[in-house]
Design a protein around this motif. Structure first.
Motif, mmCIF file in Angstrom:
data_model
loop_
_atom_site.group_PDB
_atom_site.id
_atom_site.type_symbol
_atom_site.label_atom_id
_atom_site.label_comp_id
_atom_site.label_asym_id
_atom_site.label_seq_id
_atom_site.Cartn_x
_atom_site.Cartn_y
_atom_site.Cartn_z
ATOM 1 N N HIS A 125 0.761 9.579 -27.075
ATOM 2 C CA HIS A 125 -0.194 10.097 -25.848
ATOM 3 C C HIS A 125 0.500 10.765 -24.773
ATOM 4 C CE1 HIS A 125 -3.413 8.240 -27.876
ATOM 5 N NE2 HIS A 125 -2.636 7.075 -28.181
ATOM 6 N N ARG A 126 1.693 10.070 -24.307
ATOM 7 C CA ARG A 126 2.466 10.750 -23.200
ATOM 8 C C ARG A 126 3.169 12.023 -23.916
ATOM 9 N NH1 ARG A 126 6.654 6.986 -20.256
ATOM 10 N NH2 ARG A 126 6.640 8.568 -18.920
ATOM 11 N N ARG B 234 0.149 14.683 -23.449
ATOM 12 C CA ARG B 234 -0.022 15.109 -22.151
ATOM 13 C C ARG B 234 1.122 15.916 -21.700
ATOM 14 N NH1 ARG B 234 -1.612 9.483 -21.629
ATOM 15 N NH2 ARG B 234 0.207 9.054 -20.600
#
Length: 51
Positions: free
Chosen positions: A33-34, A37
């Motif tokens: 997820h990081r 992003r």
């Protein structure tokens, strides 16, 4: 996976020109997820222009 991008391992025809590399943005890390992003923020901040 960021919407609109190819999945890992998906085949794409090679044309033997520099344009074959235009859609590649390697990113690594332990938190998916990081990474997504960070890649999305990077792409949003860049101007991509072929001249």
């Amino acid at each position: 996976m960021i919407s609109g991008h190819r999945k890992a391992g998906e085949e794409y025809p090679l044309y033997r020109f520099d344009c074959d590399h235009l859609s590649v943005l390697p990113a690594t890390g332990t938190n998916v997820h990081r990474i997504e992003r960070a890649v999305a923020a990077f792409l949003a901040a860049q101007r991509w222009e072929i001249t």
